[in-house]
Design an enzyme around this catalytic site. Structure first.
Site, short mmCIF file in Angstrom:
data_model
loop_
_atom_site.label_atom_id
_atom_site.label_comp_id
_atom_site.label_asym_id
_atom_site.label_seq_id
_atom_site.Cartn_x
_atom_site.Cartn_y
_atom_site.Cartn_z
N ARG A 116 17.13 29.43 45.65
CA ARG A 116 15.79 29.65 46.23
C ARG A 116 15.90 29.65 47.75
NH1 ARG A 116 11.84 31.93 44.14
NH2 ARG A 116 11.79 30.57 42.31
N GLN A 135 14.02 37.94 35.62
CA GLN A 135 13.32 38.59 36.72
C GLN A 135 14.34 38.88 37.83
OE1 GLN A 135 9.59 38.49 38.03
NE2 GLN A 135 9.78 37.05 39.74
N ARG A 140 22.01 38.13 41.07
CA ARG A 140 21.85 36.86 41.79
C ARG A 140 22.26 35.67 40.94
NH1 ARG A 140 15.39 35.35 42.16
NH2 ARG A 140 14.91 35.66 39.98
N HIS A 212 16.41 40.33 49.10
CA HIS A 212 15.18 39.53 49.02
C HIS A 212 15.20 38.42 50.07
CE1 HIS A 212 12.25 36.82 47.20
NE2 HIS A 212 12.19 37.45 46.06
N ASP A 257 1.58 39.14 47.90
CA ASP A 257 2.69 39.69 47.11
C ASP A 257 2.49 41.20 47.01
OD1 ASP A 257 4.85 40.05 45.49
OD2 ASP A 257 4.19 38.74 43.87
N GLU A 330 11.35 41.84 52.15
CA GLU A 330 12.50 42.28 51.35
C GLU A 330 12.72 43.78 51.51
OE1 GLU A 330 11.63 40.89 47.34
OE2 GLU A 330 10.34 39.37 48.21
C1 BG6 Z 1 9.13 38.50 45.01
C2 BG6 Z 1 8.10 39.02 44.04
O1 BG6 Z 1 10.00 39.53 45.34
O2 BG6 Z 1 9.88 37.46 44.40
C3 BG6 Z 1 7.21 37.87 43.56
O3 BG6 Z 1 7.35 40.03 44.66
C4 BG6 Z 1 8.06 36.75 42.99
O4 BG6 Z 1 6.29 38.35 42.59
C5 BG6 Z 1 9.09 36.35 44.03
O5 BG6 Z 1 7.23 35.67 42.64
C6 BG6 Z 1 10.03 35.23 43.58
O6 BG6 Z 1 10.67 35.56 42.40
P1 BG6 Z 1 11.62 34.53 41.69
O7 BG6 Z 1 12.08 35.18 40.43
O8 BG6 Z 1 12.76 34.26 42.64
O9 BG6 Z 1 10.81 33.28 41.45
#
Ligand code: BG6
Length: 363
Positions: A116, A135, A140, A212, A257, A330
């Site tokens: 994170r 997601q 990553r 990101h 967002d 990003e």
């Molecule tokens: C961003 C998205 O790129 O990443 C958000 O637009 C998302 O919707 C954020 O919440 C974090 O994503 P993650 O998977 O790292 O919690």
């Protein structure tokens, strides 16, 4: 009315160091190093270095530290994840916040979860736009291999390259053979991250991607993102509602967002700016800004994200108050998925420039 008395960009400092540097260029493979934090052979002899480090008790990940005497960058092989890019300068404004990227205090650094903060690589899908269970795809979450480095004293350059390829497990989610190369370099006050996607399959494939980046902020209410005025975006918080940005400076006082679709014809020439205002009042009124200017190649979209209060609380690896200290901008390819033919490759990159303005005003 304030009269501006002094503006001193960071570049002056760097030029001074540049003149002192020697004309030495090194190339090496990682295999010649022992895994020892900050202690490799290049570090002790030169200004620029790329030094591998191994797992430590509290952080079980390995990686490399790039340094060019003015900036230092830490990259974990897990996710080829840039986790830190910080100035080594002793400029007063840096003493409070020498780090340009945000890394959560609660980031999981054991390889069980994406990190994170820093610069996660989203591939082969951004968000949920694809068949991957995770997601932002699997890049990553993958452990990459550190394949080599290069330092050039004259250019104040230190560079490291990482690679990863398709496996049985990735084929289940993205049924193609591919190879990714990721090069991270620091040169003077610039950080460049370059992702190469090579199609090693017999079929063409498509993907979406993002670098990101989490930028560090002294206070979210003082941060501004510039360069997107007039740009179309979809609002991910309103079911993808189509909007057009109407602000010269995007400011933050709630969850944001958005996916901005930048003008493809202009995107390589225009830069985005993430400006962090650091106000100080010590007899004279000063406005110091710590900013990052972003330029991109082949990454035409820009995602702007801050989770704000409720979402921050819902994320287990993010502090409840940390939304105040970061903003994600990003560099991405989302709107038009990238198509790569068999045997062909694609390169997307972003360059971040650290810009410091120290401005003092008299009343
Ligand atoms: C961003 C998205 O790129 O990443 C958000 O637009 C998302 O919707 C954020 O919440 C974090 O994503 P993650 O998977 O790292 O919690």
């Amino acid at each position: 009315m304030f009269e501006e008395k002094q503006i001193q960009p960071l570049h002056f400092n760097l030029r001074h160091i540049s003149q002192q540097s020697q004309r030495i260029t090194h190339k090496h493979t990682p295999h010649t190093h022992t895994h020892d934090t900050m202690g490799g052979p290049l570090k002790s002899k030169t200004l620029c270095s790329c030094v591998p480090f191994g797992p430590k008790q509290e952080v079980s990940l390995e990686g490399v530290i790039l340094s060019n005497s003015q900036f230092e960058c830490k990259i974990y092989t897990f996710g080829a994840h840039v986790a830190s890019w910080r100035s080594l300068s002793d400029l007063e404004v840096f003493k409070t916040k020498p780090e340009f990227l945000f890394l959560s205090q609660k980031a999981i650094l054991d390889g069980t979860k994406p990190i994170r903060g820093g610069i996660p690589i989203c591939f082969p899908q951004f968000g949920k736009l694809g068949a991957c269970t995770n997601q932002h795809g699997f890049a990553r979450n993958s452990t990459w291999e550190f394949v080599g480095s290069e330092v050039d004293e004259e250019k104040l350059l230190a560079k490291a390259t990482f690679t990863t390829s398709s496996t049985e497990s990735t084929m289940k989610e993205f049924p193609y053979k591919f190879k990714l190369n990721y090069t991270v370099s620091i040169e003077k006050e610039f950080l460049n991250t370059k992702l190469e996607v090579i199609n090693e399959d017999e079929k063409a494939f498509e993907f979406t991607t993002a670098l990101h980046t989490y930028f560090g902020a002294k206070s979210i209410t003082d941060i501004a993102v510039k360069g997107l005025n007039g740009v179309r975006y979809t609002d991910s918080l309103e079911d993808g509602k189509k909007c057009v940005e109407g602000e010269e400076e995007i400011r933050f006082d709630k969850e944001v967002d958005r996916i901005y679709r930048r003008n493809v014809a202009l995107v390589d020439k225009e830069r985005l700016e993430i400006i962090d205002r650091v106000w100080e009042d010590k007899g004279v009124l000063s406005q110091h800004t710590r900013g990052v200017a972003m330029t991109t190649k082949n990454l035409n979209d820009a995602v702007v994200w801050n989770p704000w209060i409720d979402k921050a609380k819902s994320m287990g690896d993010f502090g409840d108050e940390e939304y105040k200290e970061m903003v994600c901008v990003e560099a991405a390819a989302i709107d038009e998925p990238v198509k790569v033919k068999p045997g062909a490759s694609w390169i997307g990159e972003q360059t971040l420039e650290a810009v410091i303005n120290l401005a003092h005003f008299s009343v």
